[in-house]
Design a protein around this motif. Sequence first.
Motif, PDB file in Angstrom:
ATOM      1  N   GLU A 286      35.207  89.339 135.236  1.00  0.00           N
ATOM      2  CA  GLU A 286      35.017  88.271 134.256  1.00  0.00           C
ATOM      3  C   GLU A 286      35.571  86.938 134.746  1.00  0.00           C
ATOM      4  N   THR A 287      36.560  86.993 135.631  1.00  0.00           N
ATOM      5  CA  THR A 287      37.237  85.765 136.051  1.00  0.00           C
ATOM      6  C   THR A 287      36.342  84.914 136.937  1.00  0.00           C
ATOM      7  N   GLN A 288      36.294  83.638 136.622  1.00  0.00           N
ATOM      8  CA  GLN A 288      35.582  82.677 137.456  1.00  0.00           C
ATOM      9  C   GLN A 288      36.564  82.111 138.490  1.00  0.00           C
ATOM     10  N   TRP A 289      36.121  81.989 139.723  1.00  0.00           N
ATOM     11  CA  TRP A 289      36.946  81.437 140.793  1.00  0.00           C
ATOM     12  C   TRP A 289      36.314  80.159 141.309  1.00  0.00           C
ATOM     13  N   VAL A 290      37.156  79.202 141.678  1.00  0.00           N
ATOM     14  CA  VAL A 290      36.663  77.996 142.323  1.00  0.00           C
ATOM     15  C   VAL A 290      37.090  78.040 143.794  1.00  0.00           C
ATOM     16  N   VAL A 291      36.137  77.810 144.671  1.00  0.00           N
ATOM     17  CA  VAL A 291      36.371  77.781 146.109  1.00  0.00           C
ATOM     18  C   VAL A 291      36.351  76.331 146.564  1.00  0.00           C
ATOM     19  N   ILE A 292      37.411  75.902 147.212  1.00  0.00           N
ATOM     20  CA  ILE A 292      37.530  74.519 147.682  1.00  0.00           C
ATOM     21  C   ILE A 292      37.539  74.528 149.200  1.00  0.00           C
ATOM     22  N   ASP A 293      36.565  73.864 149.801  1.00  0.00           N
ATOM     23  CA  ASP A 293      36.506  73.728 151.255  1.00  0.00           C
ATOM     24  C   ASP A 293      36.902  72.310 151.641  1.00  0.00           C
ATOM     25  N   ALA A 294      37.701  72.208 152.699  1.00  0.00           N
ATOM     26  CA  ALA A 294      38.251  70.907 153.080  1.00  0.00           C
ATOM     27  C   ALA A 294      38.319  70.778 154.589  1.00  0.00           C
ATOM     28  N   ARG A 295      38.393  69.531 155.051  1.00  0.00           N
ATOM     29  CA  ARG A 295      38.646  69.221 156.453  1.00  0.00           C
ATOM     30  C   ARG A 295      40.118  68.822 156.590  1.00  0.00           C
ATOM     31  N   VAL A 296      40.758  69.329 157.617  1.00  0.00           N
ATOM     32  CA  VAL A 296      42.178  69.059 157.827  1.00  0.00           C
ATOM     33  C   VAL A 296      42.369  67.655 158.398  1.00  0.00           C
ATOM     34  N   LYS A 297      43.311  66.897 157.805  1.00  0.00           N
ATOM     35  CA  LYS A 297      43.654  65.568 158.300  1.00  0.00           C
ATOM     36  C   LYS A 297      44.993  65.570 159.047  1.00  0.00           C
ATOM     37  N   ARG A 298      45.894  66.448 158.639  1.00  0.00           N
ATOM     38  CA  ARG A 298      47.167  66.588 159.349  1.00  0.00           C
ATOM     39  C   ARG A 298      47.715  67.989 159.098  1.00  0.00           C
ATOM     40  N   TRP A 299      48.568  68.424 159.990  1.00  0.00           N
ATOM     41  CA  TRP A 299      49.143  69.774 159.923  1.00  0.00           C
ATOM     42  C   TRP A 299      50.178  69.858 158.818  1.00  0.00           C
ATOM     43  N   TRP A 300      50.261  71.027 158.166  1.00  0.00           N
ATOM     44  CA  TRP A 300      51.371  71.308 157.256  1.00  0.00           C
ATOM     45  C   TRP A 300      51.988  72.658 157.650  1.00  0.00           C
ATOM     46  N   PRO A 301      53.225  72.937 157.223  1.00  0.00           N
ATOM     47  CA  PRO A 301      53.942  74.127 157.711  1.00  0.00           C
ATOM     48  C   PRO A 301      53.171  75.431 157.487  1.00  0.00           C
ATOM     49  N   GLN A 302      53.080  76.227 158.530  1.00  0.00           N
ATOM     50  CA  GLN A 302      52.451  77.555 158.513  1.00  0.00           C
ATOM     51  C   GLN A 302      50.992  77.503 158.070  1.00  0.00           C
ATOM     52  N   ARG A 303      50.334  76.389 158.312  1.00  0.00           N
ATOM     53  CA  ARG A 303      48.936  76.251 157.906  1.00  0.00           C
ATOM     54  C   ARG A 303      48.049  77.331 158.525  1.00  0.00           C
ATOM     55  N   HIS A 304      48.407  77.818 159.724  1.00  0.00           N
ATOM     56  CA  HIS A 304      47.554  78.745 160.460  1.00  0.00           C
ATOM     57  C   HIS A 304      47.669  80.183 159.984  1.00  0.00           C
ATOM     58  N   ILE A 305      48.623  80.490 159.108  1.00  0.00           N
ATOM     59  CA  ILE A 305      48.795  81.863 158.625  1.00  0.00           C
ATOM     60  C   ILE A 305      48.026  82.030 157.312  1.00  0.00           C
ATOM     61  N   LEU A 306      47.142  83.006 157.278  1.00  0.00           N
ATOM     62  CA  LEU A 306      46.366  83.262 156.067  1.00  0.00           C
ATOM     63  C   LEU A 306      47.331  83.723 154.982  1.00  0.00           C
ATOM     64  N   THR A 307      47.391  82.959 153.895  1.00  0.00           N
ATOM     65  CA  THR A 307      48.392  83.187 152.854  1.00  0.00           C
ATOM     66  C   THR A 307      47.729  83.547 151.538  1.00  0.00           C
ATOM     67  N   PHE A 308      48.227  84.626 150.942  1.00  0.00           N
ATOM     68  CA  PHE A 308      47.848  84.976 149.576  1.00  0.00           C
ATOM     69  C   PHE A 308      49.026  84.610 148.675  1.00  0.00           C
ATOM     70  N   TRP A 309      48.821  83.611 147.803  1.00  0.00           N
ATOM     71  CA  TRP A 309      49.861  83.218 146.861  1.00  0.00           C
ATOM     72  C   TRP A 309      49.783  84.181 145.678  1.00  0.00           C
ATOM     73  N   SER A 310      50.778  85.058 145.609  1.00  0.00           N
ATOM     74  CA  SER A 310      50.745  86.170 144.657  1.00  0.00           C
ATOM     75  C   SER A 310      51.362  85.755 143.332  1.00  0.00           C
ATOM     76  N   ASP A 311      50.569  85.877 142.280  1.00  0.00           N
ATOM     77  CA  ASP A 311      51.026  85.459 140.955  1.00  0.00           C
ATOM     78  C   ASP A 311      50.092  86.081 139.915  1.00  0.00           C
ATOM     79  N   PRO A 312      50.629  86.586 138.802  1.00  0.00           N
ATOM     80  CA  PRO A 312      49.761  87.210 137.799  1.00  0.00           C
ATOM     81  C   PRO A 312      48.761  86.241 137.168  1.00  0.00           C
ATOM     82  N   GLN A 313      49.147  84.972 137.020  1.00  0.00           N
ATOM     83  CA  GLN A 313      48.266  84.012 136.350  1.00  0.00           C
ATOM     84  C   GLN A 313      47.380  83.228 137.338  1.00  0.00           C
ATOM     85  N   ARG A 314      47.950  82.802 138.455  1.00  0.00           N
ATOM     86  CA  ARG A 314      47.183  81.945 139.354  1.00  0.00           C
ATOM     87  C   ARG A 314      47.347  82.428 140.797  1.00  0.00           C
ATOM     88  N   PRO A 315      46.825  83.612 141.141  1.00  0.00           N
ATOM     89  CA  PRO A 315      46.847  84.032 142.541  1.00  0.00           C
ATOM     90  C   PRO A 315      45.859  83.194 143.341  1.00  0.00           C
TER      91      PRO A 315
END
Length: 515
Positions: free
Chosen positions: A195-224
């Motif tokens: 039932e949940t709708q997901w929004v997919v955001i695609d972007a071009r990188v302008k500058r590096w941020w910490p650990q950007r290269h590691i695929l990260t799952f932000w684990s949270d019951p409300q907003r994973p």
Amino acid sequence: MTHPTSHMHADFDTDVAVIGYGPSGLAASLQLAHHGIRVMAFEKERSIYPRARAVTVNDWTMRCFQSLGLDEALAKTMDPTAALRWMTYDRQELMRVDFPPSKFGRHPRSYAIYQPAMEEVLRTAGERLAPALSVHYGTEVVDLKQDHEGAELEVRDLASGHTRRIRARYVLACDGGSSATRERLGIRLLGETGETQWVVIDARVKRWWPQRHILTFWSDPQRPVVDIALAQGNHRWEFPLGAHESVTDFDTHDKLWPLLRSLGVSPDDIKIHQHAFYKHHVRHAQAWRSGRVFLLGDAAHLMPPWAGAGMQSGIRDAFNIGWKLVEVLQGRLPEALLDSYETERAPNVELMTQGAVQLGRIIRREITPPPPGSGAPPIEMPNRKDPALDAGWVRGPIGGTSVIGKMLPQPNVADARGRLCLLDEVMGSGFALLGDGIHPAESLSADEKAGWDRLGARYLTVLSPTDQGRGSDDVIDLEGALLAWMREAGVRVLALRPDRFVAATDLHGLAVPDC
């Protein structure tokens, strides 16, 4: 590449018609045409779909493309995946998965991809396979009928409205989750859509941020959230919408920034270039075959994205049915071989689907993985399991310590003349028998050898670097990995299918498997 086969009856316009020219259709078309099978592919869209839907491929998939000589060109469009991690919003790492070296070739275990670039390489390869492969863009299949000899497709040019009829021996339906072919065949799609709708955001990188290269799952019951570096300087996030939110709350790029800022991402870091909405599916077709028509990829099965196996499963479908169609159409194996397609592929798809569901439960905090150093076994990642069959075109028992139905490792070797290369490059693209220090033909009866000879099998003797070469059919196992794998299983001789799965061994009989 072999020349197009001459077996086709004049009443047939092509051997195989492929409906849909996305990743599954591309893989099937390329493999068939590479082996001289005439293919006509029909695709409604004229351009490559601009949004990157899939995000990863692994070493199994790259070994498939290696068989077509395309793996290195594809790898130039990809970036190795550093690791996966599951994080809380307060920066606590719940779980981390690193990737060991691959056993299946020159590539890492996992790549991050940018799907449009990958498809561009594959389409270019298809152009080189003309006239065996003809691709008809801007063309829709509007009707399909079949009999015991073949199928007839009615196709319409979307620009002119002109229709014509195409007759093919077999049809591969690669036309996606909403497959019109599946509907025409009356095959039900079982399962459920979230039932949940997901929004997919695609972007071009302008500058590096910490650990950007590691695929990260932000684990949270409300907003994973899925936070993944794609190849070629692209990045993606996938956010679920809350019960109180709708697509109109995020219908412009400006409205997306609050989501991204919650992860510390700002306009200084990226430029958003597109976004889309979707829902997760856990669904599969009731049957993957109807007569001479086969369903591949999303037309046959849909899974959540967490295991990164949706597109790859379709590509593996294509290579599985592909080698079998080659053997059947070129008259070396009976048509009954095609019955093993769903038998072999469905269990792996189910494994990946259930693994994706399990990983989704972790990201939603429904399951808490054991903490590092606890001694508890880690949660198993389905995409880290070695490729193996549960049943199918093999001879002998599957499972346990048996190597039957398992994919053979692909180490670096040398051929009889001292050329250093990968194992598959010595074996060639078809069937092969390997012997540990012995020529495999010495272990075959006359009837067994005649069976493998009819399939054009190669016979190779595997030697260690300290052995004396015996002839032109030697393979020198430079690292000892291949001989160790065979000896651990107690195998002296094994027979391989074109897809590098073990079909038979001397332990349980080396005759060509029955269809």
